[in-house]
Design a protein around this motif. Structure first.
Motif, PDB file in Angstrom:
ATOM      1  N   GLY A  31      24.143 -12.497 -12.492  1.00 31.30           N
ATOM      2  CA  GLY A  31      23.277 -13.597 -12.914  1.00 31.30           C
ATOM      3  C   GLY A  31      22.175 -13.982 -11.959  1.00 31.30           C
ATOM      4  N   HIS A  32      21.951 -13.194 -10.922  1.00 33.54           N
ATOM      5  CA  HIS A  32      20.881 -13.502  -9.975  1.00 33.54           C
ATOM      6  C   HIS A  32      19.567 -12.853 -10.421  1.00 33.54           C
ATOM      7  CE1 HIS A  32      23.905 -15.165  -7.275  1.00 33.54           C
ATOM      8  NE2 HIS A  32      24.612 -14.062  -7.430  1.00 33.54           N
ATOM      9  N   GLN A  33      18.475 -13.299  -9.833  1.00 29.77           N
ATOM     10  CA  GLN A  33      17.141 -12.764 -10.148  1.00 29.77           C
ATOM     11  C   GLN A  33      16.684 -11.881  -8.996  1.00 29.77           C
ATOM     12  OE1 GLN A  33      13.976 -15.712 -10.965  1.00 29.77           O
ATOM     13  NE2 GLN A  33      12.649 -14.477  -9.651  1.00 29.77           N
ATOM     14  N   VAL A  34      16.110 -10.702  -9.315  1.00 30.74           N
ATOM     15  CA  VAL A  34      15.652  -9.788  -8.276  1.00 30.74           C
ATOM     16  C   VAL A  34      14.256  -9.272  -8.587  1.00 30.74           C
ATOM     17  CG1 VAL A  34      16.115  -7.669  -6.984  1.00 30.74           C
ATOM     18  CG2 VAL A  34      18.029  -9.037  -7.833  1.00 30.74           C
ATOM     19  N   ASP A  35      13.349  -9.404  -7.610  1.00 32.19           N
ATOM     20  CA  ASP A  35      12.032  -8.774  -7.655  1.00 32.19           C
ATOM     21  C   ASP A  35      11.944  -7.773  -6.503  1.00 32.19           C
ATOM     22  OD1 ASP A  35      11.317 -10.335  -9.800  1.00 32.19           O
ATOM     23  OD2 ASP A  35      10.086 -11.731  -8.634  1.00 32.19           O
ATOM     24  N   ILE A  36      11.095  -6.762  -6.676  1.00 34.75           N
ATOM     25  CA  ILE A  36      10.870  -5.750  -5.640  1.00 34.75           C
ATOM     26  C   ILE A  36       9.372  -5.690  -5.370  1.00 34.75           C
ATOM     27  CG2 ILE A  36      11.146  -3.333  -4.983  1.00 34.75           C
ATOM     28  CD1 ILE A  36      13.365  -3.239  -7.233  1.00 34.75           C
ATOM     29  N   ARG A  54      12.142  -6.905 -11.602  1.00 33.65           N
ATOM     30  CA  ARG A  54      10.692  -6.802 -11.730  1.00 33.65           C
ATOM     31  C   ARG A  54      10.122  -6.099 -10.506  1.00 33.65           C
ATOM     32  NH1 ARG A  54       6.251 -11.547 -11.421  1.00 33.65           N
ATOM     33  NH2 ARG A  54       7.808 -12.332  -9.942  1.00 33.65           N
ATOM     34  N   LEU A  55       9.272  -5.107 -10.733  1.00 34.23           N
ATOM     35  CA  LEU A  55       8.592  -4.409  -9.647  1.00 34.23           C
ATOM     36  C   LEU A  55       7.168  -4.919  -9.537  1.00 34.23           C
ATOM     37  CD1 LEU A  55       8.495  -2.128  -7.506  1.00 34.23           C
ATOM     38  CD2 LEU A  55       7.727  -0.596  -9.339  1.00 34.23           C
ATOM     39  N   ILE A  56       6.787  -5.346  -8.334  1.00 34.46           N
ATOM     40  CA  ILE A  56       5.431  -5.825  -8.077  1.00 34.46           C
ATOM     41  C   ILE A  56       4.773  -4.809  -7.143  1.00 34.46           C
ATOM     42  CG2 ILE A  56       4.020  -7.695  -7.154  1.00 34.46           C
ATOM     43  CD1 ILE A  56       7.047  -9.167  -7.628  1.00 34.46           C
ATOM     44  N   GLU A  57       3.824  -4.053  -7.654  1.00 30.06           N
ATOM     45  CA  GLU A  57       3.159  -3.014  -6.876  1.00 30.06           C
ATOM     46  C   GLU A  57       1.932  -3.587  -6.172  1.00 30.06           C
ATOM     47  OE1 GLU A  57       2.318   0.435  -9.212  1.00 30.06           O
ATOM     48  OE2 GLU A  57       4.275   0.417 -10.205  1.00 30.06           O
ATOM     49  N   CYS A  58       1.788  -3.252  -4.895  1.00 27.22           N
ATOM     50  CA  CYS A  58       0.638  -3.700  -4.103  1.00 27.22           C
ATOM     51  C   CYS A  58      -0.006  -2.487  -3.436  1.00 27.22           C
ATOM     52  CB  CYS A  58       1.083  -4.689  -3.026  1.00 27.22           C
ATOM     53  SG  CYS A  58       1.867  -6.167  -3.667  1.00 27.22           S
ATOM     54  N   LYS A  59      -1.304  -2.346  -3.617  1.00 28.78           N
ATOM     55  CA  LYS A  59      -1.991  -1.219  -2.993  1.00 28.78           C
ATOM     56  C   LYS A  59      -2.021  -1.379  -1.484  1.00 28.78           C
ATOM     57  CE  LYS A  59      -5.061  -0.267  -6.919  1.00 28.78           C
ATOM     58  NZ  LYS A  59      -6.477  -0.250  -7.385  1.00 28.78           N
ATOM     59  N   GLU A  74      -3.035  -7.071  -0.551  1.00 31.37           N
ATOM     60  CA  GLU A  74      -2.461  -7.520  -1.825  1.00 31.37           C
ATOM     61  C   GLU A  74      -1.040  -8.056  -1.634  1.00 31.37           C
ATOM     62  OE1 GLU A  74      -2.503  -4.839  -5.088  1.00 31.37           O
ATOM     63  OE2 GLU A  74      -4.680  -4.577  -5.083  1.00 31.37           O
ATOM     64  N   MET A  75      -0.262  -7.388  -0.794  1.00 28.10           N
ATOM     65  CA  MET A  75       1.101  -7.847  -0.544  1.00 28.10           C
ATOM     66  C   MET A  75       1.088  -9.204   0.156  1.00 28.10           C
ATOM     67  SD  MET A  75       4.302  -5.878   1.282  1.00 28.10           S
ATOM     68  CE  MET A  75       3.439  -5.553   2.814  1.00 28.10           C
ATOM     69  N   TYR A  76       0.240  -9.347   1.130  1.00 23.96           N
ATOM     70  CA  TYR A  76       0.134 -10.619   1.844  1.00 23.96           C
ATOM     71  C   TYR A  76      -0.286 -11.732   0.880  1.00 23.96           C
ATOM     72  CZ  TYR A  76      -1.425 -14.201   5.098  1.00 23.96           C
ATOM     73  OH  TYR A  76      -1.591 -15.396   5.758  1.00 23.96           O
ATOM     74  N   ASP A  77      -1.261 -11.467   0.030  1.00 20.18           N
ATOM     75  CA  ASP A  77      -1.720 -12.485  -0.929  1.00 20.18           C
ATOM     76  C   ASP A  77      -0.606 -12.877  -1.893  1.00 20.18           C
ATOM     77  OD1 ASP A  77      -4.231 -12.591   0.183  1.00 20.18           O
ATOM     78  OD2 ASP A  77      -5.139 -11.201  -1.261  1.00 20.18           O
ATOM     79  N   TYR A  78       0.174 -11.885  -2.343  1.00 15.78           N
ATOM     80  CA  TYR A  78       1.287 -12.207  -3.247  1.00 15.78           C
ATOM     81  C   TYR A  78       2.293 -13.135  -2.553  1.00 15.78           C
ATOM     82  CZ  TYR A  78       5.342 -12.000  -6.223  1.00 15.78           C
ATOM     83  OH  TYR A  78       6.387 -12.374  -7.022  1.00 15.78           O
ATOM     84  N   LEU A  79       2.648 -12.788  -1.328  1.00 17.44           N
ATOM     85  CA  LEU A  79       3.615 -13.609  -0.606  1.00 17.44           C
ATOM     86  C   LEU A  79       3.075 -15.026  -0.376  1.00 17.44           C
ATOM     87  CD1 LEU A  79       4.909 -11.006   1.999  1.00 17.44           C
ATOM     88  CD2 LEU A  79       6.276 -12.119   0.213  1.00 17.44           C
ATOM     89  N   LYS A  80       1.800 -15.117  -0.043  1.00 22.15           N
ATOM     90  CA  LYS A  80       1.205 -16.427   0.212  1.00 22.15           C
ATOM     91  C   LYS A  80       1.311 -17.333  -1.016  1.00 22.15           C
ATOM     92  CE  LYS A  80      -2.889 -18.409   2.432  1.00 22.15           C
ATOM     93  NZ  LYS A  80      -4.242 -18.116   2.961  1.00 22.15           N
ATOM     94  N   LYS A  81       1.167 -16.739  -2.205  1.00 24.29           N
ATOM     95  CA  LYS A  81       1.210 -17.521  -3.441  1.00 24.29           C
ATOM     96  C   LYS A  81       2.632 -17.788  -3.924  1.00 24.29           C
ATOM     97  CE  LYS A  81      -3.228 -15.709  -5.131  1.00 24.29           C
ATOM     98  NZ  LYS A  81      -3.871 -14.818  -6.137  1.00 24.29           N
TER      99      LYS A  81
END
Length: 382
Positions: A31-36, A54-59, A74-81
């Motif tokens: 029942g946990h949520q996982v993103d990659i 869910r897979l989040i792809e970052c260039k 892109e990875m840094y921006d995703y984490l910041k948000k």
């Protein structure tokens, strides 16, 4: 819990992607949520994503990422948000941007780092100047700031203590796991051999891993040349993507006229990998450095007798169970092991039996996943 794994989630990266895949399936079932979150290069083949994750792809951001692994704006921006949407941020490996970025952003999440064998003496000595620089800038300090450092075994514990100069209170041993049920019923024998021109009477030696010198290919190739004279029916399959040692391998094969006996088949995935394991008489990985080799566990779960070094990540378990031929890191030692397994059927059968028992007793993913979840719960902040 809401969990974010940070890793280059590709077939080429090998073990860590498989570890995340198996662990995620068990975690989702509870029942946990996982993103990659995965930094990637265009053209890379992404690892399968468990249903429900869910897979989040970052260039990757070039040219910086050519020198500083996995650097990605892109990875840094995703984490910041989004960083505060997660309870657990789990970083896989060190020395790269993915293990730094979460520390640069204010957050309420608990931070976990899995070392994956990257602090052993061989790994630290490789590209030493870069690692010395990263150590000077931040690596030691950030390991101390993590809420949890996951290591796989006592050898890694010694590596971390040697690197930091002390034993951190936030370090815990949780081994990697295998989904044993996936390797119980393998494809019918003969399929892989037929595809690759290997006769039913030939003894098939299987190497699976990146073509990198750290995997011990500089030992395996001359060892095979030695045993080939005594076992002319033996064939060596090298299955894996190039990671810096393909040209040396091709040169060795050409120089020693072994093109009919050593076959480069590239990276094997999914069913084809299981077809190879079904047909193998012996699995070999004389590695200088591994965090915790999933390839070895896959072979053992498939009941293929194995020849490995004690640096594959669980040498202590292998010794306890007598689960593989533990080779010294010399060509002569590897050659002796190949001959022993291929010429002594009773010995090979005993290795198969002991290895399978070792895996099911200690590394079934259901057991291991719950161990890591319990550690997550202890450090969860929200």
């Amino acid at each position: 819990m809401r969990i974010l794994n940070i890793c280059a989630y590709t077939w080429a990266i090998g073990g860590p992607a498989r570890i995340i895949y198996d662990h995620t399936n068990e975690v989702l079932a509870q029942g946990h949520q996982v993103d990659i979150l995965s930094p990637m290069t265009p053209g890379e083949k992404m690892y399968p994503v468990p249903e429900g994750a869910r897979l989040i792809e970052c260039k990757r951001t070039t040219p910086i990422s050519n020198f500083y692994r996995e650097f990605s704006i892109e990875m840094y921006d995703y984490l910041k948000k989004h960083i505060n949407e997660y309870d657990i941020i789990h970083m896989h490996g060190i020395w790269h941007f993915g293990s730094l970025a979460p520390f640069l952003i204010p957050h309420k999440a608990a931070l976990v780092i899995t070392i994956h064998g990257l602090l052993d003496k061989w790994a630290v000595a490789h590209s030493k100047w870069k690692k010395d620089l990263v150590t000077l800038l931040y690596q030691k300090r950030l390991l101390g700031k993590a809420d949890l450092i996951q290591i796989n075994n006592r050898d890694e514990e010694e590596d971390v203590i040697r690197y930091l100069g002390y034993r951190p209170a936030n370090m815990v041993i949780v081994p990697n796991g295998m989904k044993v049920s996936e390797y119980i019923n393998l494809p019918e024998k003969g399929i892989f051999r037929k595809k690759n021109g290997i006769g039913p009477s030939q003894q098939m030696i299987l190497f699976m891993g990146r073509l990198n010198i750290k995997k011990g290919l500089d030992l395996l190739l001359p060892a095979f040349q030695q045993i080939h004279e005594k076992l002319p029916n033996a064939a060596l399959i090298l299955a894996g993507p190039d990671d810096g040692y393909l040209s040396e391998t091709e040169e060795f094969i050409k120089k020693n006229n072994l093109s009919k006996k050593i076959k480069l088949v590239g990276m094997l995935t999914d069913t084809v990998k299981k077809e190879a394991l079904s047909d193998a008489d012996l699995f070999v990985l004389p590695s200088y450095s591994e965090g915790f080799s999933i390839a070895v566990l896959e072979a053992m779960t498939s009941k293929v007798p194995a020849l490995v070094s004690d640096r594959v990540g669980f040498g202590d378990y292998i010794k306890k169970y007598n689960a593989a031929y533990l080779t010294p890191l010399t060509s002569a030692g590897v050659a002796d092991g190949l001959l022993k397994i291929l010429q002594d059927k009773n010995y090979a059968d005993e290795l198969r039996k002991q290895a399978f028992t070792m895996v099911t007793d200690n590394f079934d993913i259901k057991v291991v996943a719950n161990q890591l979840l319990e550690e997550y719960k202890k450090i969860k902040k929200m």
